[in-house]
Scaffold this motif. Sequence first.
Motif, mmCIF file in Angstrom:
data_model
loop_
_atom_site.group_PDB
_atom_site.id
_atom_site.type_symbol
_atom_site.label_atom_id
_atom_site.label_comp_id
_atom_site.label_asym_id
_atom_site.label_seq_id
_atom_site.Cartn_x
_atom_site.Cartn_y
_atom_site.Cartn_z
ATOM 1 N N LEU A 193 0.816 -1.215 0.000
ATOM 2 C CA LEU A 193 0.000 0.000 0.000
ATOM 3 C C LEU A 193 0.852 1.268 0.000
ATOM 4 O O LEU A 193 0.369 2.341 0.359
ATOM 5 C CB LEU A 193 -0.931 0.012 1.223
ATOM 6 N N LEU A 208 -8.961 -1.591 0.693
ATOM 7 C CA LEU A 208 -7.576 -1.133 0.793
ATOM 8 C C LEU A 208 -7.303 -0.002 -0.190
ATOM 9 O O LEU A 208 -7.829 0.019 -1.302
ATOM 10 C CB LEU A 208 -6.620 -2.298 0.510
ATOM 11 N N SER A 209 -6.457 0.911 0.232
ATOM 12 C CA SER A 209 -6.056 2.024 -0.635
ATOM 13 C C SER A 209 -4.673 2.508 -0.217
ATOM 14 O O SER A 209 -4.272 2.361 0.949
ATOM 15 C CB SER A 209 -7.071 3.171 -0.554
ATOM 16 N N MET A 235 -3.199 4.387 3.363
ATOM 17 C CA MET A 235 -3.808 3.928 4.614
ATOM 18 C C MET A 235 -2.772 3.796 5.722
ATOM 19 O O MET A 235 -3.065 3.988 6.892
ATOM 20 C CB MET A 235 -4.479 2.563 4.394
ATOM 21 N N ASP A 254 0.598 5.173 7.281
ATOM 22 C CA ASP A 254 1.350 6.430 7.248
ATOM 23 C C ASP A 254 2.848 6.224 7.053
ATOM 24 O O ASP A 254 3.515 7.029 6.396
ATOM 25 C CB ASP A 254 1.094 7.215 8.543
ATOM 26 N N THR A 285 -17.982 2.388 2.840
ATOM 27 C CA THR A 285 -16.670 2.915 3.189
ATOM 28 C C THR A 285 -16.262 2.537 4.611
ATOM 29 O O THR A 285 -15.176 2.845 5.032
ATOM 30 C CB THR A 285 -16.659 4.446 3.054
ATOM 31 N N ALA A 337 -12.990 0.531 5.132
ATOM 32 C CA ALA A 337 -11.791 1.334 4.902
ATOM 33 C C ALA A 337 -11.467 2.187 6.123
ATOM 34 O O ALA A 337 -10.306 2.284 6.542
ATOM 35 C CB ALA A 337 -11.986 2.218 3.667
ATOM 36 N N LYS A 338 -12.487 2.822 6.702
ATOM 37 C CA LYS A 338 -12.254 3.623 7.913
ATOM 38 C C LYS A 338 -11.779 2.740 9.057
ATOM 39 O O LYS A 338 -10.873 3.118 9.822
ATOM 40 C CB LYS A 338 -13.545 4.345 8.308
ATOM 41 N N LEU A 355 -10.117 -0.110 8.877
ATOM 42 C CA LEU A 355 -8.741 -0.545 8.664
ATOM 43 C C LEU A 355 -7.752 0.584 8.886
ATOM 44 O O LEU A 355 -6.685 0.383 9.473
ATOM 45 C CB LEU A 355 -8.593 -1.114 7.245
ATOM 46 N N GLN A 356 -8.086 1.774 8.405
ATOM 47 C CA GLN A 356 -7.171 2.905 8.574
ATOM 48 C C GLN A 356 -6.951 3.209 10.043
ATOM 49 O O GLN A 356 -5.814 3.451 10.482
ATOM 50 C CB GLN A 356 -7.730 4.128 7.852
ATOM 51 N N GLN A 357 -8.024 3.183 10.825
ATOM 52 C CA GLN A 357 -7.884 3.422 12.268
ATOM 53 C C GLN A 357 -7.096 2.296 12.929
ATOM 54 O O GLN A 357 -6.255 2.535 13.807
ATOM 55 C CB GLN A 357 -9.270 3.548 12.893
ATOM 56 N N ARG A 376 -3.333 2.698 12.213
ATOM 57 C CA ARG A 376 -2.731 3.788 12.999
ATOM 58 C C ARG A 376 -2.498 3.354 14.438
ATOM 59 O O ARG A 376 -1.452 3.650 15.030
ATOM 60 C CB ARG A 376 -3.626 5.014 12.943
#
Length: 529
Positions: free
Chosen positions: A102, A164-165, A168, A170, A505, A508-509, A511-513, A516
């Motif tokens: 990613l 996934l994108s 995601m 950092d 969505t 995605a939110k 997974l991103q959280q 992090r």
Amino acid sequence: MEIDLAAFHFLRPLWLLLVLLGIALPFAWSRARQSALRSAPIAPHLLKHLLMTPSDLHRLRPIHLLAALLILGGVAAAGPTWQQDRPEFLENRAPLILAVDLSSSMDANDVPPSRLEAVKHKLHDLIERRAGAKTGLIAYAGTAHLVLPATQDPQLLDTFLQALSAGMIDAPGKDVLGVIEQAKRLLAAEESPGTLLMLTDGADTGQLEQVSESLKGSKLQVLLLAVGQEDVGALRDAEGMPRLDASGRAVLGSFDADALKQLASAADAPLGSLTLDDDDLEWVELHAQRHLQAASGDEQEIHWKDAGYWLCWPLLLIAFFCVRRGWSVNWLPGLLLACGLSLPGTSAQAGALADAFFTPDQQGRWAFEHGHYPQAAEHFHDPYWKGLAAYRAADYQAALVSFARVDSAQGYFYLGNSYAHLLKYPAAIAAYRQALKLQPQFPEAEANLALAIALQKDFEEQQEVAPQMEPDKIEFDKDPGKGKEGQMDAQKAASDALWLQNLTTSPAKFLQQKFRIQSARQQGAGEQP
């Protein structure tokens, strides 16, 4: 059904002695009969007037049917075969772990529409080919994160995959070592050899020695699938300005072939490339199959499909005539039996004939294994299999009824899945927690529980922020049947549409959280002395 004559042989050839017996039996019977007639104590010129000789001396006799039984039975028992008994996709027995890069370079559009989107489309096809197989998912950039442990639910896996994108994660970079460590932990939980498929456009050459050391003595096979084209350079927009990702970094279109070759050498990994057709998927299947055979010792023993059971139907027909009197009278039921047994798909829908030979659960299992899930749900009496068949047939209401009768971790897991498909998240959460209570080590239930909690939270947030609009006027009819039809829930429909749009969505939110939080924990652990 094609027969490879070059590979044709018998698994148990000694049974072919029955064939010789069946051939010799009519001749022996005929000779014995003639000998008995010659040795009769009646004068030959009188004997011919005392015998009732049929007009057709060559008509079918019981001895002929017995000979046919011996011949066909001997061939069937000998086990004729010409095909190896191998599963269509051998690596389905062992987990396949997908690792998706990613990093920002995966946004390059040298592979339309972008490298990452091409990877997601390709993996979607791979998941469909591995229906019912255990497949896990890892995402990585500068850090590696487990998205989903090995699961047999292709819809759930594809949902997380499509979420996934790039951006995601950092942390910049390509933490291949972290991916391998995650994959090894998954295989340790599965207690089975497996394959790690990494889809990336480059590698961190500083980790090569560590990667080589980490894979020593491991049953994990690494496959590298390169994505992109070489020497594309920095991507630019229509005005000639460098293209930036969401973090403000320049999107590079260069394909680091040298780094991938070094990584392939260090990991002893076959290196392939993403293609427009299915050649790359067949390449993955081939290497996964060979690795599984080598790890489990399947190469030492080759199993062949026994095709002798196909002869059971003519044997049954012949045996039917052997035990009945009046040969000409019983041709009709024999033909009807043969026609009934030869109908396609009779095992699932043979009615009274199937009921005479198979239990309802056996008929349901046959239909389930052949993908006839609605018919399987009708036949099964076992509540777990009845619910599983209804679940595969997307009849979630019927699945709820059946799984509610199953007091096991798997039963509560599928009960939660059924509730989730019906958007009843509180009930799904309760079912997943009960499954984990009965089986604490249940990665699929843990992942689905986290997703259900996230979706329930999003739903509650949408309910809180949904605009409350009061109608200008509400009138009620005093007399029934005199009112006018009208739509009074337009705002509710708009709110539902907004919630459904947000629902797509949510993974995605989530997974991103999750990434992090995990990155923060890893950094905190690394800073401790």
